[in-house]
Scaffold this motif. Structure first.
Motif, PDB file in Angstrom:
ATOM      1  N   LEU A  27      95.982   1.172  51.593  1.00 54.11           N
ATOM      2  CA  LEU A  27      94.840   1.424  52.370  1.00 54.11           C
ATOM      3  C   LEU A  27      94.948   1.457  53.883  1.00 54.11           C
ATOM      4  CD1 LEU A  27      92.599  -1.112  50.644  1.00 54.11           C
ATOM      5  CD2 LEU A  27      92.545   1.304  50.384  1.00 54.11           C
ATOM      6  N   ARG A  28      96.143   0.769  54.487  1.00 57.74           N
ATOM      7  CA  ARG A  28      96.320   0.809  55.623  1.00 57.74           C
ATOM      8  C   ARG A  28      97.093   2.361  56.114  1.00 57.74           C
ATOM      9  NH1 ARG A  28      99.342  -4.678  56.539  1.00 57.74           N
ATOM     10  NH2 ARG A  28      97.795  -5.937  56.774  1.00 57.74           N
ATOM     11  N   ALA A  29      97.679   3.139  54.996  1.00 54.65           N
ATOM     12  CA  ALA A  29      98.455   4.035  55.379  1.00 54.65           C
ATOM     13  C   ALA A  29      97.680   5.223  56.577  1.00 54.65           C
ATOM     14  CB  ALA A  29      99.020   5.023  54.043  1.00 54.65           C
ATOM     15  N   SER A  30      98.541   5.724  57.212  1.00 54.89           N
ATOM     16  CA  SER A  30      98.040   6.641  58.063  1.00 54.89           C
ATOM     17  C   SER A  30      97.021   7.825  57.536  1.00 54.89           C
ATOM     18  CB  SER A  30      98.978   7.178  59.048  1.00 54.89           C
ATOM     19  OG  SER A  30      99.974   7.836  58.551  1.00 54.89           O
ATOM     20  N   ASN A  31      97.589   8.341  56.409  1.00 57.19           N
ATOM     21  CA  ASN A  31      97.104   9.681  55.627  1.00 57.19           C
ATOM     22  C   ASN A  31      96.060   9.089  54.713  1.00 57.19           C
ATOM     23  OD1 ASN A  31      99.124   8.741  54.040  1.00 57.19           O
ATOM     24  ND2 ASN A  31      99.682  10.475  53.408  1.00 57.19           N
ATOM     25  N   GLY A  32      95.872   7.670  54.248  1.00 57.05           N
ATOM     26  CA  GLY A  32      95.034   7.129  53.633  1.00 57.05           C
ATOM     27  C   GLY A  32      94.929   7.554  52.088  1.00 57.05           C
ATOM     28  N   VAL A  33      93.969   6.839  51.432  1.00 55.45           N
ATOM     29  CA  VAL A  33      93.914   7.087  50.123  1.00 55.45           C
ATOM     30  C   VAL A  33      92.475   7.630  49.747  1.00 55.45           C
ATOM     31  CG1 VAL A  33      93.823   5.921  47.650  1.00 55.45           C
ATOM     32  CG2 VAL A  33      95.302   4.946  49.350  1.00 55.45           C
ATOM     33  N   THR A  34      92.535   8.711  49.138  1.00 52.57           N
ATOM     34  CA  THR A  34      91.443   9.552  48.890  1.00 52.57           C
ATOM     35  C   THR A  34      90.517   8.768  47.705  1.00 52.57           C
ATOM     36  OG1 THR A  34      92.248  11.141  47.262  1.00 52.57           O
ATOM     37  CG2 THR A  34      92.325  11.676  49.494  1.00 52.57           C
ATOM     38  N   PRO A  35      89.256   8.990  47.608  1.00 57.94           N
ATOM     39  CA  PRO A  35      88.690   8.378  46.477  1.00 57.94           C
ATOM     40  C   PRO A  35      89.076   8.665  45.139  1.00 57.94           C
ATOM     41  CG  PRO A  35      87.015   9.212  48.132  1.00 57.94           C
ATOM     42  CD  PRO A  35      88.129   9.467  48.403  1.00 57.94           C
ATOM     43  N   PHE A  36      89.335  10.180  44.992  1.00 59.92           N
ATOM     44  CA  PHE A  36      90.048  10.938  43.847  1.00 59.92           C
ATOM     45  C   PHE A  36      91.380  10.110  43.599  1.00 59.92           C
ATOM     46  CE2 PHE A  36      92.782  13.774  41.523  1.00 59.92           C
ATOM     47  CZ  PHE A  36      91.978  14.216  40.639  1.00 59.92           C
ATOM     48  N   GLU A  37      92.234   9.866  44.450  1.00 60.63           N
ATOM     49  CA  GLU A  37      93.498   9.124  44.065  1.00 60.63           C
ATOM     50  C   GLU A  37      93.115   7.725  43.550  1.00 60.63           C
ATOM     51  OE1 GLU A  37      96.988  10.546  47.018  1.00 60.63           O
ATOM     52  OE2 GLU A  37      95.264   9.637  48.055  1.00 60.63           O
ATOM     53  N   VAL A  84      89.482  -4.940  54.195  1.00 63.49           N
ATOM     54  CA  VAL A  84      89.853  -4.529  52.849  1.00 63.49           C
ATOM     55  C   VAL A  84      88.830  -4.382  51.998  1.00 63.49           C
ATOM     56  CG1 VAL A  84      91.439  -4.949  50.964  1.00 63.49           C
ATOM     57  CG2 VAL A  84      92.281  -5.722  52.992  1.00 63.49           C
ATOM     58  N   LEU A  85      87.848  -5.224  51.994  1.00 63.61           N
ATOM     59  CA  LEU A  85      86.849  -4.896  50.998  1.00 63.61           C
ATOM     60  C   LEU A  85      85.893  -3.926  51.826  1.00 63.61           C
ATOM     61  CD1 LEU A  85      85.119  -5.941  48.519  1.00 63.61           C
ATOM     62  CD2 LEU A  85      84.001  -7.401  50.190  1.00 63.61           C
ATOM     63  N   LYS A  86      85.540  -3.625  52.828  1.00 64.84           N
ATOM     64  CA  LYS A  86      84.897  -2.381  53.363  1.00 64.84           C
ATOM     65  C   LYS A  86      85.542  -1.233  53.049  1.00 64.84           C
ATOM     66  CE  LYS A  86      82.920  -0.595  57.474  1.00 64.84           C
ATOM     67  NZ  LYS A  86      82.510  -0.952  58.999  1.00 64.84           N
ATOM     68  N   SER A  87      86.841  -1.084  53.099  1.00 68.83           N
ATOM     69  CA  SER A  87      87.746   0.122  52.687  1.00 68.83           C
ATOM     70  C   SER A  87      87.679   0.362  51.159  1.00 68.83           C
ATOM     71  CB  SER A  87      89.188   0.025  53.071  1.00 68.83           C
ATOM     72  OG  SER A  87      89.378  -0.232  54.505  1.00 68.83           O
ATOM     73  N   LEU A  88      87.721  -0.467  50.277  1.00 68.21           N
ATOM     74  CA  LEU A  88      87.567  -0.611  48.912  1.00 68.21           C
ATOM     75  C   LEU A  88      85.917  -0.062  48.617  1.00 68.21           C
ATOM     76  CD1 LEU A  88      89.300  -3.763  47.386  1.00 68.21           C
ATOM     77  CD2 LEU A  88      90.053  -1.347  47.287  1.00 68.21           C
ATOM     78  N   LEU A  89      85.237  -0.430  49.228  1.00 66.75           N
ATOM     79  CA  LEU A  89      83.676  -0.102  49.032  1.00 66.75           C
ATOM     80  C   LEU A  89      83.622   1.503  49.421  1.00 66.75           C
ATOM     81  CD1 LEU A  89      81.547  -3.227  50.066  1.00 66.75           C
ATOM     82  CD2 LEU A  89      81.896  -2.108  47.793  1.00 66.75           C
ATOM     83  N   LYS A  90      84.187   1.765  50.289  1.00 64.49           N
ATOM     84  CA  LYS A  90      83.978   3.247  50.880  1.00 64.49           C
ATOM     85  C   LYS A  90      84.873   4.213  49.936  1.00 64.49           C
ATOM     86  CE  LYS A  90      83.886   2.500  55.912  1.00 64.49           C
ATOM     87  NZ  LYS A  90      84.895   2.960  57.283  1.00 64.49           N
ATOM     88  N   LEU A  91      85.800   3.711  49.297  1.00 66.13           N
ATOM     89  CA  LEU A  91      86.531   4.514  48.195  1.00 66.13           C
ATOM     90  C   LEU A  91      85.497   4.539  47.104  1.00 66.13           C
ATOM     91  CD1 LEU A  91      90.211   3.216  48.579  1.00 66.13           C
ATOM     92  CD2 LEU A  91      89.393   5.619  48.966  1.00 66.13           C
ATOM     93  N   CYS A  92      85.048   3.460  46.763  1.00 64.54           N
ATOM     94  CA  CYS A  92      84.157   3.400  45.482  1.00 64.54           C
ATOM     95  C   CYS A  92      83.038   4.306  45.553  1.00 64.54           C
ATOM     96  CB  CYS A  92      83.852   2.083  45.048  1.00 64.54           C
ATOM     97  SG  CYS A  92      85.289   0.982  44.457  1.00 64.54           S
ATOM     98  N   ILE A  93      82.557   4.260  46.820  1.00 58.66           N
ATOM     99  CA  ILE A  93      81.157   5.036  46.952  1.00 58.66           C
ATOM    100  C   ILE A  93      81.396   6.506  47.217  1.00 58.66           C
ATOM    101  CG2 ILE A  93      79.426   5.847  48.790  1.00 58.66           C
ATOM    102  CD1 ILE A  93      79.454   2.803  49.473  1.00 58.66           C
TER     103      ILE A  93
END
Length: 136
Positions: A27-37, A84-93
């Motif tokens: 989740l910290r990675a500069s290019n990030g994880v997309t919701p699809f990934e 971390v939770l905020k990032s996970l929620l953004k990915l789920c949304i």
């Protein structure tokens, strides 16, 4: 997918808390994880299995949930507001938004679009008269 995400999923599937750290790293990675990934990689299923595995004792489940909660409230980076939770929620949304935009299949399409339309809605078919496709 990100190497840390893939490794984290494997660790979570083996019920290792180290998988949470790898997930945080991805989740910290500069290019990030997309919701699809995130959804397509199996991260959601691995996290769900890690947290809600009914085959383990309630004490083990409690330990896993506590480990996740400690992990979830940590900031992604030192001095950063995002957790971390905020990032996970953004990915789920984001994943839910993607799914909402997918086309809906009301009828399975075989060889042609006409074959997918119910008989009573198809003006080209006469009731009681078999079509070429139905005489096979």
């Amino acid at each position: 997918a990100h190497p840390d995400l893939k490794e984290g999923i494997e660790m979570l599937n083996q019920y290792s808390e180290q998988g949470l750290r790898k997930l945080q790293s991805s989740l910290r990675a500069s290019n990030g994880v997309t919701p699809f990934e995130f959804v397509g990689s199996g991260a959601v299923a691995a996290l769900s299995n890690f947290l809600f595995d009914v085959a383990v004792s309630p004490d083990v489940q409690k330990q896993r949930v506590e480990a996740f909660l400690k992990f979830a409230v940590q900031p992604l980076e030192t001095g950063q507001q995002d957790t971390v939770l905020k990032s996970l929620l953004k990915l789920c949304i984001g994943a839910i938004r993607l799914v909402e935009q997918l086309p809906i299949k009301l009828f399975p399409v075989g060889g042609s679009l006409a074959a997918a339309v119910p008989r009573h809605l198809n003006p080209q078919r006469q009731p009681g008269v078999p079509s070429e496709r139905s005489v096979l």
